[in-house]
Design a protein around this motif. Structure first.
Motif, PDB file in Angstrom:
ATOM      1  N   TYR A 150     -87.896  45.997 -11.069  1.00 51.14           N
ATOM      2  CA  TYR A 150     -87.283  46.938 -10.134  1.00 51.14           C
ATOM      3  C   TYR A 150     -88.274  47.334  -9.045  1.00 51.14           C
ATOM      4  O   TYR A 150     -89.434  47.569  -9.312  1.00 51.14           O
ATOM      5  CB  TYR A 150     -86.817  48.204 -10.861  1.00 51.14           C
ATOM      6  CG  TYR A 150     -86.188  49.224  -9.949  1.00 51.14           C
ATOM      7  CD1 TYR A 150     -84.889  49.051  -9.487  1.00 51.14           C
ATOM      8  CD2 TYR A 150     -86.903  50.332  -9.522  1.00 51.14           C
ATOM      9  CE1 TYR A 150     -84.311  49.968  -8.630  1.00 51.14           C
ATOM     10  CE2 TYR A 150     -86.329  51.265  -8.670  1.00 51.14           C
ATOM     11  CZ  TYR A 150     -85.028  51.078  -8.226  1.00 51.14           C
ATOM     12  OH  TYR A 150     -84.467  51.985  -7.371  1.00 51.14           O
ATOM     13  N   ASN A 152     -88.204  49.464  -4.931  1.00 55.91           N
ATOM     14  CA  ASN A 152     -87.375  50.185  -3.974  1.00 55.91           C
ATOM     15  C   ASN A 152     -88.191  50.476  -2.719  1.00 55.91           C
ATOM     16  O   ASN A 152     -89.358  50.839  -2.798  1.00 55.91           O
ATOM     17  CB  ASN A 152     -86.875  51.502  -4.590  1.00 55.91           C
ATOM     18  CG  ASN A 152     -85.790  52.141  -3.748  1.00 55.91           C
ATOM     19  OD1 ASN A 152     -85.056  51.436  -3.049  1.00 55.91           O
ATOM     20  ND2 ASN A 152     -85.689  53.447  -3.814  1.00 55.91           N
ATOM     21  N   HIS A 176     -86.300  38.325  -8.141  1.00 57.54           N
ATOM     22  CA  HIS A 176     -85.833  38.698  -9.470  1.00 57.54           C
ATOM     23  C   HIS A 176     -86.762  38.062 -10.500  1.00 57.54           C
ATOM     24  O   HIS A 176     -87.031  36.857 -10.429  1.00 57.54           O
ATOM     25  CB  HIS A 176     -84.407  38.203  -9.711  1.00 57.54           C
ATOM     26  CG  HIS A 176     -83.352  39.072  -9.104  1.00 57.54           C
ATOM     27  ND1 HIS A 176     -81.999  38.801  -9.206  1.00 57.54           N
ATOM     28  CD2 HIS A 176     -83.438  40.218  -8.381  1.00 57.54           C
ATOM     29  CE1 HIS A 176     -81.310  39.732  -8.574  1.00 57.54           C
ATOM     30  NE2 HIS A 176     -82.157  40.590  -8.058  1.00 57.54           N
ATOM     31  N   SER A 184     -77.627  42.624  -7.853  1.00 55.07           N
ATOM     32  CA  SER A 184     -77.195  43.785  -8.635  1.00 55.07           C
ATOM     33  C   SER A 184     -76.464  44.771  -7.725  1.00 55.07           C
ATOM     34  O   SER A 184     -76.436  44.606  -6.497  1.00 55.07           O
ATOM     35  CB  SER A 184     -78.407  44.474  -9.258  1.00 55.07           C
ATOM     36  OG  SER A 184     -79.233  45.034  -8.235  1.00 55.07           O
ATOM     37  N   HIS A 185     -75.873  45.801  -8.323  1.00 56.07           N
ATOM     38  CA  HIS A 185     -75.214  46.845  -7.518  1.00 56.07           C
ATOM     39  C   HIS A 185     -76.213  47.507  -6.580  1.00 56.07           C
ATOM     40  O   HIS A 185     -75.895  47.806  -5.422  1.00 56.07           O
ATOM     41  CB  HIS A 185     -74.567  47.888  -8.445  1.00 56.07           C
ATOM     42  CG  HIS A 185     -73.390  47.364  -9.214  1.00 56.07           C
ATOM     43  ND1 HIS A 185     -72.272  46.853  -8.590  1.00 56.07           N
ATOM     44  CD2 HIS A 185     -73.168  47.273 -10.552  1.00 56.07           C
ATOM     45  CE1 HIS A 185     -71.397  46.464  -9.514  1.00 56.07           C
ATOM     46  NE2 HIS A 185     -71.925  46.701 -10.710  1.00 56.07           N
ATOM     47  N   SER A 186     -77.431  47.724  -7.064  1.00 50.74           N
ATOM     48  CA  SER A 186     -78.440  48.350  -6.205  1.00 50.74           C
ATOM     49  C   SER A 186     -78.865  47.413  -5.082  1.00 50.74           C
ATOM     50  O   SER A 186     -79.158  47.861  -3.961  1.00 50.74           O
ATOM     51  CB  SER A 186     -79.659  48.790  -7.029  1.00 50.74           C
ATOM     52  OG  SER A 186     -80.260  47.687  -7.660  1.00 50.74           O
ATOM     53  N   ASP A 187     -78.883  46.096  -5.345  1.00 49.28           N
ATOM     54  CA  ASP A 187     -79.194  45.125  -4.294  1.00 49.28           C
ATOM     55  C   ASP A 187     -78.145  45.185  -3.183  1.00 49.28           C
ATOM     56  O   ASP A 187     -78.483  45.155  -1.988  1.00 49.28           O
ATOM     57  CB  ASP A 187     -79.224  43.695  -4.856  1.00 49.28           C
ATOM     58  CG  ASP A 187     -80.376  43.459  -5.817  1.00 49.28           C
ATOM     59  OD1 ASP A 187     -81.360  44.222  -5.771  1.00 49.28           O
ATOM     60  OD2 ASP A 187     -80.279  42.506  -6.616  1.00 49.28           O
ATOM     61  N   SER A 189     -76.074  47.720  -2.488  1.00 52.66           N
ATOM     62  CA  SER A 189     -76.168  49.011  -1.799  1.00 52.66           C
ATOM     63  C   SER A 189     -77.339  49.036  -0.833  1.00 52.66           C
ATOM     64  O   SER A 189     -77.215  49.522   0.304  1.00 52.66           O
ATOM     65  CB  SER A 189     -76.316  50.146  -2.827  1.00 52.66           C
ATOM     66  OG  SER A 189     -75.181  50.223  -3.646  1.00 52.66           O
ATOM     67  N   PHE A 190     -78.473  48.514  -1.274  1.00 53.48           N
ATOM     68  CA  PHE A 190     -79.663  48.469  -0.420  1.00 53.48           C
ATOM     69  C   PHE A 190     -79.384  47.644   0.840  1.00 53.48           C
ATOM     70  O   PHE A 190     -79.776  48.027   1.948  1.00 53.48           O
ATOM     71  CB  PHE A 190     -80.839  47.875  -1.192  1.00 53.48           C
ATOM     72  CG  PHE A 190     -82.055  47.627  -0.366  1.00 53.48           C
ATOM     73  CD1 PHE A 190     -82.896  48.674   0.003  1.00 53.48           C
ATOM     74  CD2 PHE A 190     -82.372  46.350   0.077  1.00 53.48           C
ATOM     75  CE1 PHE A 190     -84.027  48.450   0.775  1.00 53.48           C
ATOM     76  CE2 PHE A 190     -83.489  46.109   0.848  1.00 53.48           C
ATOM     77  CZ  PHE A 190     -84.320  47.169   1.200  1.00 53.48           C
ATOM     78  N   ASN A 193     -76.966  49.607   3.182  1.00 55.85           N
ATOM     79  CA  ASN A 193     -77.651  50.750   3.793  1.00 55.85           C
ATOM     80  C   ASN A 193     -78.707  50.303   4.812  1.00 55.85           C
ATOM     81  O   ASN A 193     -78.876  50.951   5.854  1.00 55.85           O
ATOM     82  CB  ASN A 193     -78.302  51.609   2.706  1.00 55.85           C
ATOM     83  CG  ASN A 193     -77.282  52.305   1.837  1.00 55.85           C
ATOM     84  OD1 ASN A 193     -76.145  52.526   2.253  1.00 55.85           O
ATOM     85  ND2 ASN A 193     -77.658  52.644   0.615  1.00 55.85           N
TER      86      ASN A 193
END
Length: 231
Positions: A150, A152, A176, A184-187, A189-190, A193
């Motif tokens: 992970y 960010n 990865h 992923s969902h965070s990928d 969203s990132f 955004n």
């Protein structure tokens, strides 16, 4: 181990390597051979046995910093530095390949560039590649380093890079550690955004490339995620 015993062991390791080649060695045997050849005054077998006891695999050992090996785990300093270089030198070689890539005008070139930056990283990292109006690389750097799986990046850091280099286009990339290239969902969203953030600054997000040790995925070329990049 006495000096004559070390000499005999070194000669046996050399003979085994010449006779059987690299493919005939286990990871630990290969490391012992490498330490033996590079650090002839050290007891390569004792060092390798200690590393195996503490880290269980060569891959785990390569992830540990030289300073930790020396101060915490009491590994011989030269051996600790050597093991650290086993990972750092290939990474440096891969990054050096990008010096010959000046323009990223195709998805294939974008993937090649991102792969050179990320494929050998041991923890998840995020890279930001800035291009001018001709899609010439004007800056490429890591903007986040995370745990094993992970990472960010902050919006303020992305904005600062945009302000400094004033790119026309940006490519985001990250690696990865797992076998899957699926975002992923965070990928997702990132990516959304980031596109909104840099879009307000007049910069277009061309792609977000995900890399692992076996391949790479262009989100912009993926049927499931290309909508993010469509204006």
């Amino acid at each position: 181990m006495a000096d004559n015993e070390k000499t005999e062991l070194r000669e046996k390791l050399k003979a085994d390597f010449i006779a059987n080649g690299f493919d005939g060695l286990s990871d630990w045997q290969a490391l012992e051979n490498a330490i033996n050849a590079s650090l002839p005054r050290c007891d390569a077998k004792a060092i390798t046995d200690t590393l195996r006891e503490k880290y269980f695999s060569v891959e785990n050992a390569k992830k540990v910093s030289a300073l930790q090996m020396i101060k915490v785990d009491d590994i011989h300093p030269y051996a600790a530095i050597y093991i650290s270089l086993l990972q750092k030198i290939p990474q440096r070689i891969m990054l050096g390949k990008n010096r010959k890539i000046r323009f990223l005008t195709t998805t294939e070139k974008m993937i090649e560039y991102a792969t050179n930056m990320l494929s050998l990283q041991e923890v998840e990292r995020i890279a930001m590649i800035c291009l001018d109006e001709r899609k010439r690389v004007i800056n490429a750097q890591f903007i986040a380093k995370g745990e094993e799986s992970y990472a960010n990046a902050s919006p303020s850091q992305i904005t600062q890079i945009i302000t400094i280099y004033k790119p026309k286009y940006v490519i985001m990339a990250h690696n990865h550690i797992c076998e899957s290239l699926e975002p992923s969902h965070s990928d997702v969203s990132f990516t959304i955004n980031t596109r909104k953030l840099i879009g307000k600054l007049g910069v277009e997000l061309l792609d977000h490339i995900i890399v692992n040790k076996s391949g790479a995925l262009s989100m912009a070329q993926s049927t499931d995620f290309s909508f993010i990049f469509n204006r």
